[in-house]
Design an enzyme around this catalytic site. Structure first.
Site, short mmCIF file in Angstrom:
data_model
loop_
_atom_site.label_atom_id
_atom_site.label_comp_id
_atom_site.label_asym_id
_atom_site.label_seq_id
_atom_site.Cartn_x
_atom_site.Cartn_y
_atom_site.Cartn_z
N GLY A 292 1.91 -10.94 2.81
CA GLY A 292 0.85 -10.40 1.94
C GLY A 292 1.43 -9.36 1.02
O GLY A 292 2.58 -8.94 1.18
N ALA B 233 -1.31 -2.96 -3.09
CA ALA B 233 -0.95 -1.88 -3.99
C ALA B 233 0.31 -1.17 -3.53
O ALA B 233 1.08 -0.65 -4.32
CB ALA B 233 -2.09 -0.89 -4.07
N GLY B 234 0.52 -1.18 -2.22
CA GLY B 234 1.64 -0.41 -1.69
C GLY B 234 2.96 -1.15 -1.71
O GLY B 234 4.02 -0.54 -1.68
N GLY B 235 2.91 -2.45 -1.76
CA GLY B 235 4.15 -3.22 -1.74
C GLY B 235 3.90 -4.60 -1.19
O GLY B 235 2.76 -5.03 -1.06
N LYS C 120 7.71 -4.16 5.30
CA LYS C 120 7.00 -3.83 4.07
C LYS C 120 7.98 -3.21 3.10
O LYS C 120 8.63 -2.21 3.41
CB LYS C 120 5.87 -2.84 4.37
CG LYS C 120 5.03 -2.48 3.15
CD LYS C 120 3.77 -1.77 3.58
CE LYS C 120 2.88 -1.45 2.40
NZ LYS C 120 1.60 -0.89 2.83
N ASP D 38 -9.20 3.40 4.64
CA ASP D 38 -9.19 2.11 3.94
C ASP D 38 -9.37 0.98 4.95
O ASP D 38 -8.63 0.00 4.95
CB ASP D 38 -7.88 1.95 3.16
CG ASP D 38 -7.94 0.74 2.21
OD1 ASP D 38 -9.06 0.29 1.89
OD2 ASP D 38 -6.87 0.25 1.82
#
Ligand SMILES: Nc1ncnc2c1ncn2[C@@H]1O[C@H](COP(=O)(O)OP(=O)(O)OP(=O)(O)O)[C@@H](O)[C@H]1O
Length: 829
Positions: free
Chosen positions: A472, A475-477, A494, A588
């Site tokens: 997946g 926004a973070g990577g 990640k 979140d």
């Protein structure tokens, strides 16, 4: 009436008079029959579950049609509520484009749509007067327009944005929240420290626009606030003197042989080091001490790259190995690199720190004691982190007990290494002591200790092999699968995104650090375990335990049994209980941020938006700032107030997760009144202002009023007084479609007023929650095993659809096939 009740009643009266005056000032929007009908008829005709990708200030949705709801008609007279939106919201509403969902999807690279949505309907708060604006074939939000990121707001102090100073929620309602685990915000209504304190903070520009119609404790919704939590001033008690910190470090180091102290130091510094290089200065001031401060050796596991081995699920011992990968660029300073400190940076307290040369910085062979990694500043991030760890440690046992997990496990951050050495009495598979607490040092599954440490010295690329599979991206990577060469164990890695051009290093580092800090601190079966973080070829890589499925994908499969849903829900709650017990909020929570392994153990991931809301020994709530989260899961207060308690926000989001799992659709797309579904949910509550609803406080207990007691027993809070027979408006609108036994607690979780919302401990005590059979893990100190519930099994889907990336790929293929079919049929014609 007892004197206490009298006092509370007086407080309530005082507050309600404020409320009344507010209400009279607020724009009132009474929508009667025809209007109500109209609203209802356009409402929720498009029920979809939307995968929201990135988190902060992102509204674009990945839309998945999983179900349909029939348009409902409201035939009764309803009182709807009015929300004072920000200019931008109004602007957006006026300019709602008739956009196709594909447009929306394409507007956010990492939020590709899985299924297209159909029509949507909008409430446009035109001049604060709501009217219905049905928009067909349009999806709800336009990522480009709805929440444009205002960089200036990042710099604005105390969330002053666009000349408007938006108050904190706690200053708008008469409660302040102590941080005790047992504290229930419901009980805090009596405390009125800051009530009305925000009145003076309204800026003239706001007053110019709204004049006297502005309620005293109501502020504009500013969708664009993305500033990190900031405070005007730092309370003296948060400023830890350099000497104190130093001596605390040394004493800790003596106790722990350096296992914990420099860790907090190291990760803030180390990651900061990646970005804040000042080579010349560093070289000048490098010293042997400094050179060794990040020594990553068996003897001195002071860097975040050294990790404790943890038993993995099903008894497989997974060894969190230490990694040095590539030397991280030389540090200069890590100021405000940690979310722990983002709100409390005494600028004057920062001491420029210097470290050794990159060559020596991660020297694995250097055995100098970590005590030499003297905290390089009394920078509050370090002190906050230290405080946080202490709290974590002290709470872990509790949490573990209550969660029946990790018996005898390590009450320290999950990947702190306790590796044996001449100076370290810890040996794998044995018990040791750290900060006065007993810790278990897990055995090393990947072979002998020395072979592990040898391996740890290898670069990342030599220790792991990429399988190439995407899990997946957000926004973070992006997250990929990797295999550890030593034991062929699979992990998720990640790769953090690169810094945006318009992003400051400080902000970038803060984001990365927060995720890492939290990931490496937490130790709970329902929280993803971070194995290590490394920096290689200009990329930051976070290795995590791998979970076979995204909960989102499982829900999408439509195969979940009710018992399975309840199990997942309870596991998520258990994870949240742990987080909240140690002073952290996730902020979140959404289906996408829950992964589940093949044994049915749910784990929360993505701590990029997490915040600390309380520090040890402090009863002060550290409020959060900014609209952070994903639209459908956002709690309403997040969209109204610049500062808010993040705990009720997590609770709200979790209730939405439950609703999504049951209904296979979102109750609304955003908790704003321009969303008709949400508007109807808020309506019929004898109140016409959303802000007033959100700032309500719990009724004080009344012993003279049997009716009140009944209401309380039936689970109704002050916000849930709507006509229970009308299923189209008020809380019943959502609750009636949920299983009956869940309605009571879910109703309390989606109370519009955070002060009335159930807290996590209350939720866990709810009879229905207690009755849920939940799969969990148990750790006997040597092995971790799974205890599976007897009333369900967990859905397993094909690996090609087990992850978001797989779903997206499938969707793309489907679209491509459809496009090809269309073009070939055109050619035939
Ligand atoms: N440990 C893991 N095991 C399996 N899949 C994972 C794991 N961690 C992440 N994923 C997958 O990768 C996706 C993105 O991960 P994550 O949410 O951490 O990224 P992000 O960039 O922070 O996303 P967001 O946009 O939500 O902030 C998740 O939705 C999930 O599908």
């Amino acid at each position: 009436m007892s004197s206490l009740t009298k006092l509370l009643q007086e407080k309530k009266n005082e507050h309600s008079s404020t409320e009344n005056s507010n209400s009279s000032l607020a724009t009132i929007n009474e929508t009667k029959n025809a209007h109500g009908e109209s609203a209802a008829s356009t409402d929720s005709s498009h029920v979809k579950i939307t995968r929201n990708g990135p988190t902060i200030l992102r509204t674009t949705s990945r839309t998945l049609d999983l179900g349909q709801t029939q348009p409902r008609r409201t035939t009764t007279s309803v009182t709807t509520v009015t929300q004072i939106d920000s200019e931008d919201d109004n602007h957006h509403a006026h300019n709602i484009p008739t956009v196709s969902s594909s447009f929306l999807n394409s507007n956010f690279a990492h939020t590709a749509s899985l299924y297209t949505s159909n029509a949507g309907s909008f409430i446009d708060n035109h001049n604060n007067n709501s009217y219905i604006s049905p928009v067909s074939n349009s999806s709800f939000s336009n990522s480009n327009n709805v929440f444009p990121i205002r960089r200036d707001s990042l710099r604005s102090s105390n969330s002053i944005s666009n000349g408007r100073n938006i108050p904190s929620l706690s200053s708008s309602i008469p409660y302040s929240v102590p941080n005790s685990n047992k504290d229930n915000s419901n009980n805090n209504h009596g405390s009125n420290n800051s009530h009305g304190s925000n009145n003076s903070s309204l800026t003239s520009s706001w007053l110019e626009v709204y004049g006297s119609s502005l309620p005293k404790n109501v502020s504009a919704i500013d969708s664009n606030i993305i500033s990190s939590p900031q405070v005007d001033s730092v309370e003296p008690r948060f400023m830890i003197s350099k000497q104190k910190l130093q001596s605390a470090s040394q004493s800790n180091l003596q106790q722990t042989h350096g296992n914990s102290v420099s860790r907090s130091n190291s990760f803030s510094s180390q990651i900061g080091n990646m970005f804040f290089s000042k080579p010349s200065k560093d070289k000048q001031s490098s010293s042997p001490h400094h050179n060794n401060s990040h020594t990553n050796s068996d003897n001195h596991p002071t860097s975040p790259n050294t990790h404790v081995s943890h038993n993995s699920i099903n008894g497989n011992n997974s060894t969190a190995s230490s990694s040095n990968g590539t030397a991280i660029p030389k540090p200069t300073r890590a100021r405000t690199t940690s979310i722990y400190s983002s709100s409390r940076q005494p600028s004057s307290s920062y001491t420029e720190a210097t470290y050794g040369s990159p060559n020596n910085q991660y020297d694995n062979t250097n055995n100098n004691p970590p005590s030499q990694s003297i905290p390089r500043s009394h920078h509050s991030s370090i002190s906050n982190l230290r405080s946080f760890f202490k709290k974590s440690s002290s709470n872990l046992n509790n949490s573990n007990n209550s969660n029946n997990s990790n018996v005898g496990s390590v009450p320290v951050p999950s990947n702190v290494s306790h590796q044996s050495s001449s100076k370290n009495s810890f040996t794998p598979g044995s018990y040791g002591s750290m900060n006065g607490e007993t810790i278990y040092v897990a055995s090393n599954s990947s072979g002998s200790h020395s072979s592990q440490s040898r391996e740890n010295q290898l670069p990342f690329a030599k220790r792991y092999t990429r399988t190439g599979e995407d899990l997946g991206a957000g926004a973070g990577g992006s997250v990929k699968l990797i295999k550890r060469n030593s034991d062929s164990k699979i992990f998720a890695v990640k790769e953090f995104r690169a810094k945006f051009e318009n992003e400051t290093k400080r902000d970038y580092v803060k984001k990365i650090t927060s995720e890492y800090c939290i990931g490496t601190t937490l130790n709970h079966p329902n929280i993803i375990q971070t194995i290590e973080i490394t920096y290689e070829n200009n990329r930051i890589l976070q290795v995590m335990e791998y979970c076979e499925y995204d909960l989102f994908a499982i829900v999408m499969s439509n195969k979940m049994s009710y018992e399975e849903i309840c199990c997942c829900f309870k596991q998520i709650l258990t994870g949240i209980q742990y987080l909240h017990s140690i002073g952290l909020a996730h902020r979140d929570l959404k289906l996408d941020n829950c992964v589940i392994n093949k044994d049915g153990i749910v784990k929360l991931i993505d701590f990029g938006a997490a915040v600390v809301f309380s520090y040890p020994f402090s009863k002060t709530l550290v409020e959060s700032s900014g609209i952070v989260g994903s639209d459908p899961y956002l709690a309403p207060e997040v969209c109204i107030f610049s500062k808010y308690d993040p705990r009720p926000v997590d609770i709200w989001s979790t209730a939405i997760i439950f609703a999504c799992m049951i209904l296979k659709k979102f109750p609304w797309k955003i908790p704003k009144l321009r969303d008709n579904s949400f508007k109807l949910f808020c309506s019929g509550r004898n109140c016409d202002s959303l802000s007033a609803l959100v700032t309500r406080t719990p009724e004080p207990p009344s012993y003279d009023n049997a009716k009140n007691a009944d209401t309380e027993r039936s689970g109704s809070c002050s916000n849930n007084t709507a006509d229970r027979n009308n299923l189209n408006i008020g809380p019943q609108r959502l609750l009636h479609s949920l299983p009956e036994e869940s309605q009571h607690i879910i109703g309390k979780m989606v109370d519009l007023a955070p002060a009335c919302r159930a807290n996590i401990d209350e939720i866990m005590e709810d009879p229905w929650i207690v009755s849920i059979e939940m799969c969990t893990t148990v750790d006997n100190g040597f092995k971790t095993g799974v205890i599976t519930a007897s009333d369900h099994t967990h859905t397993q889907v094909d690996q090609s659809e087990a992850h978001i990336a797989g779903l997206e790929k499938k969707k793309k293929e489907k679209n491509a096939a459809a496009a090809a079919a269309t073009s070939s049929s055109k050619q035939n014609h």
